[in-house]
Design an enzyme around this catalytic site. Structure first.
Site, PDB file in Angstrom:
ATOM      1  CB  THR A   1      14.558  83.463  11.236  1.00 44.55           C
ATOM      2  OG1 THR A   1      15.277  82.276  10.892  1.00 44.55           O
ATOM      3  CG2 THR A   1      13.793  83.182  12.513  1.00 44.55           C
ATOM      4  CG  HIS A   2      13.061  88.166   8.466  1.00 43.55           C
ATOM      5  ND1 HIS A   2      13.760  88.876   7.524  1.00 43.55           N
ATOM      6  CD2 HIS A   2      13.892  88.051   9.529  1.00 43.55           C
ATOM      7  CE1 HIS A   2      14.972  89.182   7.999  1.00 43.55           C
ATOM      8  NE2 HIS A   2      15.067  88.683   9.214  1.00 43.55           N
ATOM      9  CG  ASN A   3       8.721  82.551  10.349  1.00 42.25           C
ATOM     10  OD1 ASN A   3       9.832  82.685  10.852  1.00 42.25           O
ATOM     11  ND2 ASN A   3       8.416  81.519   9.597  1.00 42.25           N
TER      12      ASN A   3
END
Lengths: 573, 248
Positions: free
Chosen positions: A502-504
Site C-alpha cells: 500500500t505504497h502508492n
C-alpha cells in the site's frame, strides 16, 4: 441544494497522518480548524477483538468500502480500464487515522539521493544513464532541508531505533527517541549473514514502541507487546503510533479542532485562482454541506488527493502524450517481488510472534549506495527480514513443486509453518511518462463522480532492479544456511490481484518548477496559493523504504508553511 | 521443548501484566484498555463450570443438505484428515463455508459490483457480476453434474482418488465448463475458504476446538509475547481463541 455553513479559517480533508499532524500543529498555534473525515471515528477500545486474522486481514475490517468507491486499472492505454472490484494489490484505509491506523509502523527516511535523484544521477553517470521516457526529477527540497521535520515526526511518534548512525542512510541530527526493537533469532541470523558479506545491517526503525514513551506533546503510550497483529489491524495497546493515539487527541485538547466524521468531501470550490471552500456529504443523513474556508488542506490518501483535484478542476491535468500538465503525473508504486525463501528442516522459529515493524535491513543496495555504471537500472531496494507475525490463514509457505491443496500440501505446510524465513526486497519505483492517473470515462462512485483511473505497468527498469536485488537477497539467505532455498526474481506485468504494497505515490508531485510539479516545497499548490496538498501524492518517485517517514516529515513541513501563509499570504517560495 | 503456559499472562494475572507493561500508569494514556473493556471485571476471573453442551453454531444458514454434504466432501480433499490430525470435515469447515456464504462477504457487500461488466485481462482481477454465494452454488452443481456424467455417481460416493481427479479438472478449468462462471473461480473459492475454515478463529464455525491451530503449534490469540520474542527455543503454547476475552 446544499446547506452553507459559516466560513472557517482552515478546512482539512482527510484525518490520517498528514491531516492529523497539520491539525495538531495548527490548533496548537491557536488556529481554528475543521477536520473532515469521510469514515467513522476510532479509538483503541474498538480493538477489543482485534486478534482476528479473518476479520481484519482477509475481510479488510479497517478498509474503505469498495462498493462505494474504488479505482479502475489498466496496464497501458490500449487496454480498457476496469474497476478494482475487490481488494488485492493495495489496501485503501478509511476512518479516523486512515492508513495510519492499519500500517505496520516500519519507518525509513528516504535517502539524500531520493530528493535530488535527477541531479545526482546525472552528476555520477551522465544524462544518458536516464532512459527515454523515465521522468525522474528533483523534489525541490534536499534531505538536509527536510531533516528537522523527520526529527520532529520521530519525537512525536517515539520512533524506536539504533543509537548508532548507519553509514548507508542519511545523517541524523539526533538519536531516535527510544531504543531499537528486540532482536529475534531470525533477525540475528540475517544480520550475522549480512555482516559476513560486509554489508551494514541495522534493526529497522519502528513506530511500535520499544518501551513506554512520553512525547513532547505530553502523550504517553505503552510499549509494544509483540502480539503479532499489526498490519491491517488496529493496536489495542496504543503502542503502534497512529494519528488517533498521537496527534489527533492533541489537536482535540486545544479546543480548536472541529472534527466531523462521516463527512465525505466531493468538491473543492474555487474561483480559478484560490479555493473558497469545500462541499461534502454527510454520509449518515445524505445532506450536502458547503463549508467555506480561507485555506484548504488536502490530506486524503494519495489516490483521492488526485481524484478530488481532477473532479474539482483545480490544477492542470496531466497529459501523457505531451508530458505536460501536472495533476496525475508520476504515479509510482514499489518493486517488492524479489525474495529469497529459506526452508530450515531442522529448525523451528517462533515466527508466530512478532510486531509490525520488527525486523532488520540493509541499505547497501538502496538508492545510489552502490555503483550502477554497469547495471541496467537506477536506484535499488532495501533487503530485509521482518517478523510481523506469521498468521496461519495467510502464511503457508511450501517448497516449489508442492501442490496447493490435498495431502502433500497439508503435510508440507504444517512442516514448514514455523521453519521458514524469508528475505524480501522493497524497491524503488521510478516514474515514466506513460504511467499516470486520470479520471475514468465510464465508472463512477456512489455519488456519481468518476473513479480514478490508474495506467501502470512494470518496466525493464523494475525487472532488472528486482532480479539484481533478489540475487543479493539469495546470497545472504545462503549464508543463513537453510536446508533448501528459493529465489524469486521474475516479474511479468503488474497485476492488481495479489497483495503487494500500500505504497502508492505521486500524482500531485512537489518540485521547484511550476511547469513540472503541482506543489512547491511546502506542499502549497502552484496554481492555488491557499491550497496545500499533502501526503505521498507529493512524492516525485517512490523510494526503497516505507513511505510514512517521508509523509510525516512533509506534513510537518507543510504545517510550518501553512502557519507562515496564514500570517503573510502569497507564495511561500 | 519448552513449556510455556506459565510464561503467558493468564487471566488472573492480567492486571499485573498491564501494570508491568506500563499501560496502567498515569498521565495522558491513550490505550483504550484502561477502560477495562479488554479484560472485564474481576469477578469474571472465577473459573466457570464447563458444561457439556450442544454446539448450536452447527446448523445451516445457506446450504441445503446436499450442498452441505458436497462441500464437506470437497473441502476434506483440500485439507484431508491424516496422521498429523483432523481434516476439514472434522474441523467444521463446511459449517464455516456455509456461514461465510450467508455473510456480507458471501454477497460481496463491500465489493464494487456496479456495471458495465467486461471479462478484462488477468491482470485486472475478478470482473464477474456474480456474487461469491452464487459462484459457489454453481460450482457445487457443477461438481454434482460432472460426477454424474463422468462416473455416474454422486460426488460424495466417489472414491477419494476420483474426487481428487474431479477437483483437479475444476482447478485446471479446461475440460469442463460451467455456464456463467468458471470452474477455476469456484475452485479457488473452495480452496481459500477451506484454509480459512481450518485456521480462522473457532467462533466462525471451523477450526474446531482450535485443532487447526494445534496441528501447527499456532497459539492463536495471545496478549503478549514480549517476554519470549528473543528466545531461541521454539515455544509450544496452549492456544487461546477470541472467546477467551468473553469469559469474564
Amino acid at each position: 441544494m446544499s446547506k452553507k455553513l459559516p466560513k472557517v479559517p482552515v478546512v482539512i480533508v482527510g484525518m490520517g497522518w498528514a491531516g492529523g499532524i497539520i491539525a495538531s500543529e495548527l490548533t496548537k498555534a491557536g488556529v481554528k480548524v475543521v477536520g473532515l473525515e469521510r469514515g467513522k471515528g476510532r479509538s483503541t477500545s474498538d480493538y477489543y477483538m482485534a486478534h482476528d486474522e479473518l476479520r481484519y486481514a482477509l475481510r479488510y475490517e479497517m478498509m474503505q468500502d469498495l462498493s462505494k468507491e474504488t479505482v479502475t486499472f489498466r496496464n497501458n492505454e490500449k487496454m480498457r480500464a476496469l474497476p478494482m472490484r475487490t481488494y488485492g494489490s493495495f489496501l485503501l484505509g478509511d476512518g479516523l487515522g486512515g492508513a495510519g491506523s492499519h500500517w505496520n509502523g516500519q519507518y525509513g527516511r528516504f535517502l539524500p539521493y531520493d530528493f535530488e535523484i535527477r541531479s545526482k544521477t546525472i552528476e555520477r553517470y551522465g544524462e544518458k544513464k536516464i532512459p527515454k521516457g523515465m521522468t525522474i526529477q528533483d523534489w525541490g527540497i534536499t534531505y538536509d532541508e527536510l531533516e528537522p521535520y523527520f526529527d520532529k515526526y520521530e519525537k512525536m511518534a517515539g520512533i524506536s531505533g539504533e543509537a548508532e548512525q548507519n553509514p548507508m542512510v542519511g545523517k541524523r541530527s539526533n538519536p531516535f527517541p527510544t531504543p531499537p526493537m528486540k532482536v529475534t533469532p531470525g533477525m540475528k541470523m540475517f544480520m550475522d549473514a549480512a555482516k559476513k558479506l560486509n554489508y551494514h545491517p541495522y534493526i529497522i526503525p519502528s513506530a511500535n514502541l520499544s518501551e513506554m514513551y512520553k512525547n513532547p506533546d505530553g502523550i504517553e503510550r505503552a510499549a509494544c507487546q509483540y502480539c503479532a497483529f499489526c498490519e491491517r489491524f488496529g493496536c489495542e495497546y496504543g503502542a503502534k503510533a497512529d494519528p488517533v493515539v498521537t496527534v489527533i487527541p492533541v489537536a482535540e485538547k486545544t479546543g480548536n479542532l472541529d472534527l466531523r466524521t462521516h463527512s465525505n468531501v466531493t468538491k473543492i470550490l474555487h474561483d480559478g485562482k484560490k479555493a473558497t471552500g469545500v462541499v461534502y456529504v454527510n454520509t449518515i443523513t445524505g445532506e450536502e454541506i458547503e463549508q467555506p474556508a480561507d485555506l484548504v488542506v488536502m490530506t486524503s490518501y494519495v489516490l483521492n488527493n488526485v481524484r478530488l483535484l481532477l473532479t474539482s478542476k483545480l490544477g492542470k491535468p496531466y497529459d501523457p502524450a505531451s508530458g505536460k500538465g501536472v495533476i496525475g503525473k508520476n504515479y509510482a508504486y514499489q518493486v517488492n517481488s524479489g525474495k529469497a525463501v529459506g526452508f530450515f528442516d531442522d529448525k523451528e522459529f517462533n515466527t508466530f510472534m512478532g510486531a509490525g515493524a520488527l525486523g532488520a535491513e540493509i541499505s547497501d543496495f538502496n538508492g545510489d549506495n552502490f555503483d550502477h555504471s554497469n547495471l541496467n537500472f537506477l536506484h535499488g531496494a532495501g533487503i530485509r527480514f521482518t517478523q510481523t507475525g506469521a498468521r496461519p490463514i495467510a502464511t503457508n509457505p511450501v517448497p516449489k513443486g508442492t501442490p496447493s491443496w490435498g495431502k502433500d500440501f497439508k503435510q508440507q505446510s504444517l512442516k514448514y509453518a514455523n521453519s521458514t524465513l524469508t528475505l524480501a526486497s522493497q524497491g524503488a519505483s521510478l516514474p515514466w511518462q506513460h504511467h499516470y492517473l486520470d479520471l475514468d470515462p465510464t465508472y463512477k462512485d456512489a455519488y456519481g463522480t468518476p473513479l480514478l483511473r490508474i495506467t501502470f505497468d512494470w518496466e525493464d527498469q523494475d525487472r532488472e532492479l528486482n532480479k539484481y536485488l533478489a540475487e543479493r537477497a539469495g546470497e545472504i539467505m545462503k549464508e543463513m544456511n537453510p536446508t533448501k532455498m528459493e529465489v524469486s526474481k521474475e516479474m511479468k506485468s503488474y497485476n492488481i490481484t495479489p497483495y503487494q504494497s500500500t505504497h502508492n505515490t505521486g500524482g500531485v508531485i512537489m518540485g521547484a518548477d511550476p511547469s513540472t510539479s503541482a506543489v512547491n516545497s511546502y506542499l502549497q499548490m502552484w496554481d492555488a496559493e491557499n491550497v496545500f496538498v499533502v501526503g505521498a501524492s507529493a512524492f516525485a518517485h517512490n523510494g526503497g523504504y516505507n513511505p510514512t517517514a517521508t509523509v510525516g516529515a512533509l506534513s510537518y513541513r507543510a504545517a510550518e508553511g501553512i502557519l507562515k501563509y496564514i500570517k503573510q499570504g502569497g507564495s511561500l517560495v | 521443548m519448552a513449556d510455556t503456559n506459565s510464561k503467558q499472562p493468564k487471566s488472573s494475572s492480567r492486571r499485573e501484566f498491564l501494570k508491568n507493561s506500563g499501560i496502567a500508569l498515569g498521565g495522558l494514556v491513550v490505550g483504550g484498555v484502561l477502560g477495562g473493556s479488554l479484560f472485564g471485571s474481576k469477578k469474571a476471573e472465577v473459573e466457570k463450570v464447563v458444561e457439556k453442551s450442544v454446539n448450536y453454531n452447527q446448523a445451516l444458514m445457506f446450504f441445503n443438505q446436499e450442498q452441505f454434504q458436497l462441500t464437506e466432501a470437497a473441502c476434506e480433499r483440500i485439507f484431508p484428515q491424516d496422521e498429523h490430525g483432523p481434516g476439514a470435515k472434522e474441523l467444521g469447515v463446511a459449517f464455516y463455508i456455509d456461514h461465510q456464504l450467508a455473510s456480507p462477504w458471501g454477497i460481496n457487500a463491500k465489493d464494487y459490483m456496479t456495471g458495465p461488466f467486461y471479462p478484462g485481462e488477468p491482470t485486472q482481477g475478478m470482473q464477474t457480476s456474480l456474487k461469491r454465494a452464487e459462484i459457489f452454488t454453481l460450482g457445487l452443481q457443477g461438481l454434482a453434474d460432472y460426477s454424474k456424467k463422468k462416473y455416474n455417481k454422486r460426488f460424495t460416493d466417489l472414491t477419494e482418488a476420483e474426487q481428487d481427479e474431479t477437483l483437479k479438472v475444476f482447478e485446471a478449468g479446461k475440460e469442463y465448463q460451467l455456464a456463467g462462471t468458471s470452474t477455476t473461480g469456484f475452485f479457488s473459492l473452495l480452496r481459500s475458504m477451506t484454509i480459512e475454515g481450518v485456521y480462522a478463529d473457532p467462533m466462525y464455525g471451523g477450526n474446531k476446538d482450535m485443532q487447526g491451530w494445534k496441528m501447527r503449534n499456532y497459539p492463536g490469540n495471545q496478549m503478549s509475547f514480549a517476554k519470549d520474542i528473543e528466545k531461541d527455543e521454539f515455544m509450544k503454547i496452549e492456544p487461546k481463541s477470541l472467546h477467551d476475552h468473553m469469559g469474564h
